[in-house]
Design a protein around this motif. Sequence first.
Motif, short mmCIF file in Angstrom:
data_model
loop_
_atom_site.label_atom_id
_atom_site.label_comp_id
_atom_site.label_asym_id
_atom_site.label_seq_id
_atom_site.Cartn_x
_atom_site.Cartn_y
_atom_site.Cartn_z
N GLY A 126 0.79 -1.23 0.00
CA GLY A 126 0.00 0.00 0.00
C GLY A 126 0.83 1.28 0.00
N LYS A 127 2.13 1.18 -0.19
CA LYS A 127 2.99 2.36 -0.19
C LYS A 127 3.06 2.95 -1.60
N ILE A 128 3.15 4.28 -1.66
CA ILE A 128 3.29 4.96 -2.94
C ILE A 128 4.77 5.19 -3.22
N LYS A 129 5.24 4.67 -4.32
CA LYS A 129 6.65 4.82 -4.68
C LYS A 129 6.79 5.30 -6.12
N PRO A 130 7.87 6.03 -6.40
CA PRO A 130 8.08 6.52 -7.78
C PRO A 130 8.52 5.39 -8.70
N LYS A 131 8.07 5.43 -9.94
CA LYS A 131 8.54 4.46 -10.92
C LYS A 131 9.98 4.78 -11.28
N ARG A 132 10.73 3.75 -11.61
CA ARG A 132 12.14 3.94 -11.94
C ARG A 132 12.40 3.63 -13.41
N LYS A 133 13.30 4.38 -14.00
CA LYS A 133 13.62 4.21 -15.41
C LYS A 133 15.13 4.10 -15.58
N LEU A 134 15.55 3.20 -16.48
CA LEU A 134 16.97 2.99 -16.74
C LEU A 134 17.49 4.04 -17.72
N GLY A 135 18.62 4.65 -17.37
CA GLY A 135 19.22 5.66 -18.23
C GLY A 135 20.46 6.25 -17.61
N PHE A 136 20.99 7.28 -18.23
CA PHE A 136 22.20 7.92 -17.70
C PHE A 136 21.84 8.76 -16.48
N VAL A 137 22.64 8.63 -15.44
CA VAL A 137 22.41 9.35 -14.18
C VAL A 137 23.71 10.03 -13.77
N ASP A 138 23.61 10.90 -12.77
CA ASP A 138 24.81 11.57 -12.26
C ASP A 138 25.74 10.55 -11.61
N LEU A 139 27.02 10.83 -11.67
CA LEU A 139 27.99 9.98 -10.99
C LEU A 139 27.76 10.08 -9.49
N LYS A 140 28.29 9.11 -8.75
CA LYS A 140 28.01 9.01 -7.32
C LYS A 140 28.46 10.25 -6.55
N THR A 141 29.65 10.76 -6.85
CA THR A 141 30.16 11.97 -6.20
C THR A 141 30.84 12.85 -7.23
N ILE A 142 31.18 14.07 -6.84
CA ILE A 142 31.88 14.99 -7.74
C ILE A 142 33.23 14.39 -8.14
N ASN A 143 33.90 13.74 -7.19
CA ASN A 143 35.21 13.16 -7.45
C ASN A 143 35.15 11.93 -8.34
N SER A 144 33.94 11.40 -8.59
CA SER A 144 33.80 10.22 -9.43
C SER A 144 34.16 10.52 -10.88
N ASP A 145 34.08 11.80 -11.27
CA ASP A 145 34.48 12.22 -12.61
C ASP A 145 36.01 12.23 -12.63
N ARG A 146 36.61 11.25 -13.32
CA ARG A 146 38.06 11.06 -13.19
C ARG A 146 38.68 10.40 -14.41
N ARG A 147 39.99 10.38 -14.46
CA ARG A 147 40.74 9.67 -15.49
C ARG A 147 41.42 8.47 -14.85
N VAL A 148 41.30 7.34 -15.51
CA VAL A 148 41.88 6.11 -14.97
C VAL A 148 42.81 5.49 -16.02
N PRO A 149 44.07 5.23 -15.66
CA PRO A 149 44.98 4.57 -16.60
C PRO A 149 44.57 3.11 -16.81
N VAL A 150 44.74 2.63 -18.03
CA VAL A 150 44.34 1.27 -18.38
C VAL A 150 45.60 0.43 -18.59
N ILE A 151 45.68 -0.73 -17.95
CA ILE A 151 46.85 -1.59 -18.13
C ILE A 151 46.85 -2.13 -19.56
N PRO A 152 48.02 -2.43 -20.13
CA PRO A 152 48.13 -2.87 -21.53
C PRO A 152 47.23 -4.05 -21.89
N ASP A 153 47.11 -5.05 -21.01
CA ASP A 153 46.27 -6.21 -21.31
C ASP A 153 44.81 -5.82 -21.52
N THR A 154 44.31 -4.94 -20.64
CA THR A 154 42.92 -4.50 -20.76
C THR A 154 42.73 -3.59 -21.97
#
Length: 290
Positions: A126-154
């Motif tokens: 009986g609880k009212i909840k918002p419907k959820r939709k799959l799509g692009f969302v904000d990153l978890k934190t401001i610092n989540s926007d980052r550059r990550v080096p990739v190892i040669p194998d990957t």
Amino acid sequence: KIYLNSLDLSQTSIRHELSALKGALKWAADKDLLVKSPAATLKLPDRSKFKPSLVDAKMMQELIKIAHKKDPQMEMLIRLSGTCGLRNAEVSGLKWENVDMVNGKIYVEYAYDYADTEETYITKQGKIKPKRKLGFVDLKTINSDRRVPVIPDTLAALVILKETQTALLEKNEWKNEDDLVNLQIVNGNPCSPDYIDRRFAKFLKKNNLPHMRFHDLRHSYATNLRDAGVPMETISELLGHYDSSFTHKTYAHPSDAIHEKAAQALQEKMSPSTPKRIKGRKLKKASESF
């Protein structure tokens, strides 16, 4: 409290539910709707001390080899979390435009997950909840926007995946409108975080591998970097955390390898000439040395 314990919930979940109940009853008492809150003296259970399943560098490589042979799609999912430290929603939202093949870097700018919409629905309770939709969302934190080096194998695996994906899209006439790195190979749809978690669990079970969460690969990434001597501040930046103390407390878990290094360092400090390991020799008891 007895009812909640019967639901097979974690101590943290029980604590959360009881805390909400205590707050509601206290509010009712403050508004004179109740003479006294019946939960005023209720003691909340301690939070669960979660311990992730860690994969060392050698086991990570073995995990990747098994996936490469038996489940090619899972290989890249494992690589992006276990060798680049991406969260599952960041793995889902990674675009080819954010993969720098020339300089060997990934730019984490997007997350792909479920988000609340303005539409609502009524649950069985009986609880009212918002419907959820799959799509692009904000990153978890401001610092989540980052550059990550990739190892040669990957990086090499990404090059191969790009070629394979292009051929698959053309063959099946699928469209990758969002330019995503990871698509479901059966239908060309995006890989949601839930899909990644379920696929990883099935992959482990099918190959008789120890159970762990997909997120444990990210924990393992941090711990393996720490064991390799990478400073905690750098690990924190690679994970997209706001504070290195949080990284140390939450992600850099103790490992047998680091404990052995500590013991070896002590031995070297006390007696540098003593071999690190003595094989095939019966050591005297301490009392026999005097």
